[in-house]
Design a protein around this motif. Structure first.
Motif, mmCIF file in Angstrom:
data_model
loop_
_atom_site.group_PDB
_atom_site.id
_atom_site.type_symbol
_atom_site.label_atom_id
_atom_site.label_comp_id
_atom_site.label_asym_id
_atom_site.label_seq_id
_atom_site.Cartn_x
_atom_site.Cartn_y
_atom_site.Cartn_z
ATOM 1 N N ILE A 1 0.853 -1.210 0.000
ATOM 2 C CA ILE A 1 0.000 0.000 0.000
ATOM 3 C C ILE A 1 0.882 1.251 0.000
ATOM 4 N N LEU B 1 -1.797 -2.088 -5.047
ATOM 5 C CA LEU B 1 -3.193 -2.377 -4.718
ATOM 6 C C LEU B 1 -3.302 -3.665 -3.914
ATOM 7 N N ALA C 1 -6.181 -6.174 -2.090
ATOM 8 C CA ALA C 1 -7.562 -6.547 -1.771
ATOM 9 C C ALA C 1 -7.555 -7.157 -0.381
ATOM 10 N N THR D 1 -13.071 -6.876 4.851
ATOM 11 C CA THR D 1 -13.635 -6.029 5.902
ATOM 12 C C THR D 1 -14.814 -6.831 6.456
ATOM 13 N N GLY E 1 -12.575 -5.362 0.153
ATOM 14 C CA GLY E 1 -12.293 -4.069 -0.456
ATOM 15 C C GLY E 1 -11.028 -4.144 -1.297
ATOM 16 N N LEU E 2 -10.947 -3.238 -2.289
ATOM 17 C CA LEU E 2 -9.720 -3.133 -3.087
ATOM 18 C C LEU E 2 -9.031 -1.834 -2.672
ATOM 19 N N GLY E 3 -7.936 -1.967 -1.908
ATOM 20 C CA GLY E 3 -7.357 -0.818 -1.229
ATOM 21 C C GLY E 3 -6.170 -0.175 -1.914
ATOM 22 N N VAL F 1 -7.074 1.755 -9.295
ATOM 23 C CA VAL F 1 -8.258 1.102 -8.721
ATOM 24 C C VAL F 1 -9.413 1.151 -9.727
ATOM 25 N N HIS G 1 -11.121 4.422 4.259
ATOM 26 C CA HIS G 1 -11.110 3.663 5.503
ATOM 27 C C HIS G 1 -10.022 4.187 6.430
ATOM 28 N N ILE H 1 -6.893 4.274 3.785
ATOM 29 C CA ILE H 1 -6.967 3.423 2.594
ATOM 30 C C ILE H 1 -8.313 3.622 1.889
ATOM 31 N N ALA I 1 -10.973 2.345 -0.543
ATOM 32 C CA ALA I 1 -11.278 0.990 -1.000
ATOM 33 C C ALA I 1 -12.734 0.835 -1.405
ATOM 34 N N ALA J 1 -14.115 -5.115 -3.833
ATOM 35 C CA ALA J 1 -13.069 -5.735 -4.658
ATOM 36 C C ALA J 1 -13.637 -6.666 -5.731
#
Ligand code: AMP
Ligand code: MG
Length: 354
Positions: A24, A29, A31, A34, A39-41, A53, A68, A140, A142, A145
Motif C-alpha cells: 500500500i 493495490l 484486496a 472487511t 475491499g480493493l485498497g 483502482v 477507511h 486506505i 477501498a 473488490a
C-alpha cells in the motif's frame, strides 16, 4: 503477478500484514477483507494508485471511493469541519459498517471523491482491515473488490475470480461477517439522507441521531439518482449475468406470503424446459420442491441478517450453477429488509408486483 496471502481472520499473521502494508505504501493495490465485503485498497494520497483502482475494476471515474481510517485522528487527515453528529455516530457505530459523508480535507485528491468536495469515510471493524490501515499508516481508499457491476465479493475466492493477476496482493481471510456493504448517510444536509442502506439498519442510526433520516427512492433501489449526491447509485449494480426476476408483494405475512410463493411457482411453470433457479426464504422453500428447479435458501424471514449475508454469494451462484432464469422473492422494507431489497432491485432485470 498477484500474491495471495491466506490469513486467520481474528488473529492474522503479522508478517503477512506488514508485507501488504508495504505494498500500500509503495503505491500498490491490496484486496483485503472487511466485516462487510472485500475491499480493493490503495493509499488515498497516491493519485496513481487511485487511478489504477478504477482501471482494474473498470469502474466509472465519477463513482467515488470509501476511505477507511483506523482512528478519529486519521479521520482528521481526510475530513474537515466535522459536525458534532459525526462524532456521536462514530462513538456508537465505529469501528463498524457505517459510512459518513463529510467535507473533504485539502489533502484528499479528487481522484478519491469523483471530483466532489465531500468524502465518504468509515472505520472498519475487521481486525485484518484495521491492522492493515494502521501498519500502512495512511487512510486506505477501498471500493468493493469486484469487477464493476458484478456482485460484491464476500469470500476471498470471489476476489481471486474477479481480480487475480490485476492487483498486487489479495488477502484471503475467508467469509466476511455481514456480507453486504456499509450503510451510507449524508449528515451534511438537514434532514440527513440515506444514500445507501447497508449492514446497519437505518432505524438504528436514526435512534442515535434522534432525528428521522430521509430515505429517497434511489436508496430503496427504485430509481437512479439524478445528481452527484449519491454517485454510485446511477449504475446498474450487483447483477448476475443470468436474468433475475424479483417478485414483490405489499405484505409478506401469512396468506400474502403463500400468494407470493404461488406466484413464484406459477412463473416456474412459465419457464418449463429451461433451467430455473429460485432464491428462496427458509419459510417458503418447500413450495418449490418437486417443481424441477434449483433452490438456494438465503435464510429465515425471521433472521434477515442471515438473508443479507448470503445474498451476494447467491447472486454469484446463479451464474455458476448455469441457471437460465433466476427468480427471487421480496422482503419487507424494514431494518435489513431495506438493504436486501435495494440489492435485489438493482440486480433484477425484471420486477413483478403481486
Ligand atoms: P463501493 O465501496 O464500491 O460500495 O462504493 C462506494 C460508494 O460510496 C459509491 O458508490 C458512492 O455511492 C458512495 N460515495 C463515496 N463517496 C461519496 C461522496 N463523497 N458522496 C456521496 N456518496 C459517496
Ligand atoms: Mg461496490
Amino acid at each position: 503477478m498477484t500474491i495471495i496471502l491466506r490469513v486467520d481472520p481474528t488473529n492474522p499473521d503479522e508478517e503477512a500484514l506488514s508485507r501488504a502494508a508495504e505494498v500500500i505504501r509503495g503505491g500498490g493495490l491490496v484486496a483485503f477483507p472487511t466485516e462487510t465485503v472485500y475491499g480493493l485498497g490503495a493509499n488515498v494520497f497516491d493519485r496513481r494508485a487511485l487511478m489504477r483502482v478504477y482501471e482494474v475494476k473498470q469502474r466509472p471515474v465519477d463513482n467515488p471511493l470509501i476511505i477507511h481510517v483506523d482512528s478519529l485522528e486519521m479521520l482528521g487527515e481526510v475530513a474537515r469541519d466535522i459536525p458534532e453528529e459525526a462524532f456521536k455516530l462514530a462513538s456508537r457505530f465505529w469501528p463498524g459498517p457505517l459510512t459518513l459523508i463529510l467535507l473533504k480535507s485539502e489533502r484528499v485528491p479528487y481522484e478519491a471523491t469523483g471530483g466532489l468536495e465531500t468524502v465518504a469515510v468509515r472505520m472498519p471493524a475487521h481486525p485484518v482491515a484495521l491492522k492493515l490501515i494502521s501498519r500502512a499508516g495512511v487512510p486506505i481508499a477501498a471500493p468493493s473488490a469486484n469487477l464493476s457491476g458484478r456482485p460484491s465479493p464476500t469470500r476471498g475466492e470471489h476476489v481471486v475470480r474477479d481480480l487475480y493477476s490485476k492487483v498486487d496482493v489479495i488477502i484471503d481471510a475467508g467469509e466476511t461477517l455481514y456480507g453486504v456493504e456499509s450503510t451510507i448517510v449524508n449528515i451534511l444536509v438537514k434532514p440527513p439522507v440515506l444514500l445507501r442502506p447497508g449492514a446497519y439498519p437505518v432505524e438504528e442510526v436514526e435512534r442515535v441521531l434522534g432525528v428521522r433520516i430521509h430515505v429517497p427512492e434511489f436508496a430503496r433501489g427504485l430509481s437512479e439518482a439524478e445528481s452527484a449526491m449519491a454517485p454510485g447509485t446511477r449504475y446498474r449494480h450487483y447483477a448476475p449475468n443470468t436474468p433475475l426476476i424479483l417478485v414483490e408483494a405489499g405484505s409478506y405475512e401469512g396468506e400474502a406470503l403463500k400468494r407470493l410463493s404461488m406466484e413464484v411457482a406459477r412463473l416456474i411453470g412459465e419457464f418449463k424446459g429451461r433451467r430455473v433457479c429460485v432464491l428462496s426464504s427458509r419459510e417458503t422453500s418447500s413450495a418449490y420442491t418437486g417443481l424441477g428447479v434449483e433452490v438456494f435458501v438465503l435464510g429465515s424471514r425471521d433472521n434477515l441478517f442471515e438473508v443479507a449475508r448470503s445474498l451476494f454469494n447467491a447472486l454469484r451462484w446463479v451464474d455458476d450453477a448455469g441457471c437460465e432464469v433466476a427468480i427471487a422473492e421480496g422482503y419487507p422494507e424494514r431494518g435489513l429488509g431495506l438493504t436486501i431489497m435495494n440489492r435485489l432491485r438493482k440486480a433484477a432485470s425484471r420486477r413483478i408486483f403481486i
